[in-house]
Design a protein around this motif. Sequence first.
Motif, PDB file in Angstrom:
ATOM      1  N   GLU A 282       0.828  -1.201   0.000  1.00 39.68           N
ATOM      2  CA  GLU A 282       0.000   0.000   0.000  1.00 39.68           C
ATOM      3  C   GLU A 282       0.865   1.255   0.000  1.00 39.68           C
ATOM      4  N   GLY A 283       0.326   2.347  -0.542  1.00 40.54           N
ATOM      5  CA  GLY A 283       1.014   3.631  -0.542  1.00 40.54           C
ATOM      6  C   GLY A 283       0.731   4.415   0.724  1.00 40.54           C
ATOM      7  N   LEU A 284       1.397   5.549   0.848  1.00 41.66           N
ATOM      8  CA  LEU A 284       1.242   6.364   2.056  1.00 41.66           C
ATOM      9  C   LEU A 284      -0.181   6.877   2.235  1.00 41.66           C
ATOM     10  N   ASP A 285      -0.908   7.062   1.130  1.00 41.79           N
ATOM     11  CA  ASP A 285      -2.283   7.541   1.260  1.00 41.79           C
ATOM     12  C   ASP A 285      -3.151   6.533   2.005  1.00 41.79           C
ATOM     13  N   HIS A 286      -2.865   5.245   1.828  1.00 41.74           N
ATOM     14  CA  HIS A 286      -3.615   4.213   2.551  1.00 41.74           C
ATOM     15  C   HIS A 286      -3.430   4.360   4.058  1.00 41.74           C
ATOM     16  N   TYR A 287      -2.183   4.581   4.482  1.00 38.77           N
ATOM     17  CA  TYR A 287      -1.912   4.672   5.921  1.00 38.77           C
ATOM     18  C   TYR A 287      -2.427   5.980   6.508  1.00 38.77           C
ATOM     19  N   ILE A 307      13.212   7.441   4.725  1.00 39.52           N
ATOM     20  CA  ILE A 307      12.046   8.101   4.154  1.00 39.52           C
ATOM     21  C   ILE A 307      12.462   9.249   3.238  1.00 39.52           C
ATOM     22  N   ARG A 308      13.726   9.709   3.395  1.00 37.12           N
ATOM     23  CA  ARG A 308      14.226  10.801   2.565  1.00 37.12           C
ATOM     24  C   ARG A 308      14.704  10.328   1.188  1.00 37.12           C
ATOM     25  N   VAL A 309      14.852   9.010   1.010  1.00 39.21           N
ATOM     26  CA  VAL A 309      15.369   8.476  -0.249  1.00 39.21           C
ATOM     27  C   VAL A 309      14.349   8.678  -1.359  1.00 39.21           C
ATOM     28  N   ARG A 310      14.807   9.159  -2.498  1.00 42.01           N
ATOM     29  CA  ARG A 310      13.909   9.418  -3.626  1.00 42.01           C
ATOM     30  C   ARG A 310      13.622   8.122  -4.392  1.00 42.01           C
ATOM     31  N   GLU A 311      12.361   7.945  -4.774  1.00 42.62           N
ATOM     32  CA  GLU A 311      11.957   6.777  -5.546  1.00 42.62           C
ATOM     33  C   GLU A 311      12.368   6.971  -6.999  1.00 42.62           C
ATOM     34  N   GLY A 315      10.833  10.216  -8.672  1.00 42.47           N
ATOM     35  CA  GLY A 315      11.802  11.264  -8.367  1.00 42.47           C
ATOM     36  C   GLY A 315      11.519  11.960  -7.050  1.00 42.47           C
ATOM     37  N   LYS A 316      10.469  11.532  -6.356  1.00 41.11           N
ATOM     38  CA  LYS A 316      10.115  12.123  -5.067  1.00 41.11           C
ATOM     39  C   LYS A 316      10.437  11.160  -3.935  1.00 41.11           C
ATOM     40  N   SER A 317      10.789  11.716  -2.801  1.00 35.66           N
ATOM     41  CA  SER A 317      10.977  10.895  -1.615  1.00 35.66           C
ATOM     42  C   SER A 317       9.622  10.648  -0.968  1.00 35.66           C
ATOM     43  N   ARG A 318       9.549   9.600  -0.139  1.00 36.33           N
ATOM     44  CA  ARG A 318       8.304   9.338   0.576  1.00 36.33           C
ATOM     45  C   ARG A 318       8.018  10.439   1.583  1.00 36.33           C
ATOM     46  N   MET A 319       9.063  11.135   2.042  1.00 43.98           N
ATOM     47  CA  MET A 319       8.845  12.274   2.927  1.00 43.98           C
ATOM     48  C   MET A 319       8.089  13.377   2.190  1.00 43.98           C
ATOM     49  N   GLU A 320       8.439  13.587   0.930  1.00 41.89           N
ATOM     50  CA  GLU A 320       7.739  14.605   0.139  1.00 41.89           C
ATOM     51  C   GLU A 320       6.298  14.182  -0.134  1.00 41.89           C
ATOM     52  N   ARG A 328       3.718  15.174   8.641  1.00 40.76           N
ATOM     53  CA  ARG A 328       5.101  15.555   8.874  1.00 40.76           C
ATOM     54  C   ARG A 328       5.715  14.596   9.890  1.00 40.76           C
ATOM     55  N   PHE A 329       6.883  14.104   9.549  1.00 40.51           N
ATOM     56  CA  PHE A 329       7.531  13.098  10.371  1.00 40.51           C
ATOM     57  C   PHE A 329       8.714  13.657  11.149  1.00 40.51           C
ATOM     58  N   ASP A 330       8.925  13.129  12.340  1.00 44.69           N
ATOM     59  CA  ASP A 330      10.201  13.243  13.025  1.00 44.69           C
ATOM     60  C   ASP A 330      11.043  12.055  12.562  1.00 44.69           C
ATOM     61  N   ILE A 331      12.294  12.298  12.184  1.00 51.44           N
ATOM     62  CA  ILE A 331      13.135  11.252  11.616  1.00 51.44           C
ATOM     63  C   ILE A 331      13.991  10.615  12.709  1.00 51.44           C
ATOM     64  N   ALA A 332      13.901   9.294  12.829  1.00 52.91           N
ATOM     65  CA  ALA A 332      14.732   8.577  13.797  1.00 52.91           C
ATOM     66  C   ALA A 332      16.184   8.615  13.350  1.00 52.91           C
ATOM     67  N   ALA A 333      17.089   8.744  14.303  1.00 48.65           N
ATOM     68  CA  ALA A 333      18.515   8.785  13.987  1.00 48.65           C
ATOM     69  C   ALA A 333      18.956   7.493  13.316  1.00 48.65           C
TER      70      ALA A 333
END
Length: 430
Positions: A282-287, A307-311, A315-320, A328-333
């Motif tokens: 599923e895509g992010l819209d599902h969640y 999550i910052r890696v571009r598909e 050409g967009k990251s999942r964060m975008e 908006r996400f807080d990114i785990a170290a």
Amino acid sequence: MSSDLYVPRDHQARIEAGLARFSVLVCHRRFGKTVLSVNRLISRARRTRRSDWRGAYIAPLYRQAKTVVWDELKRYCGLGRDDCTVKFNETELRADFENGARIRLFGANNPDSLRGMYLDGVVFDEVAQMPLRVWTEVIRPALSDRRGWALFIGTPRGKNALWEIWEKAQADPDWFAAMYRASETGIIPQEELAASGREMSPEEYEQEFECSFTAAIRGAYFGQLLADADREGRITGVPHDPSMPVHTARDLGMSDSTAIWFVQARPGGTFAVIDYYEASGEGLDHYAKVLDRKGYKYGTHVAPHDIRVRELGTGKSRMEVARSLGIRFDIAANIPIQDGINAVRTILPRCWFDRERCAPGIEALRHYRRSFNDRTANFSTRPVHDWTSHAADGFRYFAVGFRPPAPGARAARTANDFDPFGRDHGRQRA
């Protein structure tokens, strides 16, 4: 019988005579359960009057099905004999019978790939290594209109899917349930059992040969901590407190599963783990819609660094993509996995889990483990990647990435500050 190549032992013949539409066999190692179940499928395929009969053999992983079962299936179908009429598709691991029946092998590691089919008979092998939802959500409906049958076989590995099915079967008169311990069957010579007992730990021996569901899981990272939580009553009914925000942490996947934990930080430094959700493909819209349906008042959403890696495709990251949905996400170290596992160990003694809503996630944490290298007689430094990984990774990201609100901050945002999709109208995040 499926063929003259298969002559069942006495105990196998007794089992075949007693099997019901739904059956579960809890067996010690080297019992012969794989041979029995393969030949049950072959026998039904040969004898069916349906030209579209379909059977399935499901192992925890696709490669396990290919390694353990494929050669056995071809052998008992008569591959290499002049009278063999079965055709074998090596790409799909499928046996096509002259009467139109088919048997195909699958892996349970991607449950949603099994959706959409119909089945007349199915064998689940090593059920203890599978998520229960493969049966309840995917395969059980596929048997309904055909009145299909299911046979579950396996050796215990703690209280997981095999244990749940075993418990249900014992209480349901329509099921056949049987347990076969090595000390009772006589299949393995006593001197061999004694030698195995000297070489294995007591827990390993009880699990592998005496079918114990309570023996420790070899190499488990969090097994003892979750046993402590169970004993201390911290795996129980944990109600949602609507006055406090619900924080989420997730492992993100597309073809693989995505797992989301729902946690409330309670006074005194404890955590109420109130909910869990997992799906795949599923895509992010599902969640985002899942979060909406839950109806919680959300706080922090923690995601892994990738999550910052571009598909490549977009050409967009999942964060975008998440930002376009208002999340908006807080990114785990990005720290070593072992450090993250230690972070989980630190917070688990402060966690309370809802037994019902978090059940799949709890079992995944309980069975998350290191692999054992038989050649070096040592445990691996890295965890096994299987059905437990997504839940464990999601919880690890929470342990690493969640930070409680600063002193004096509001315990929860008001209706003007948030919406159910996790949209943030005030705080700056990644």
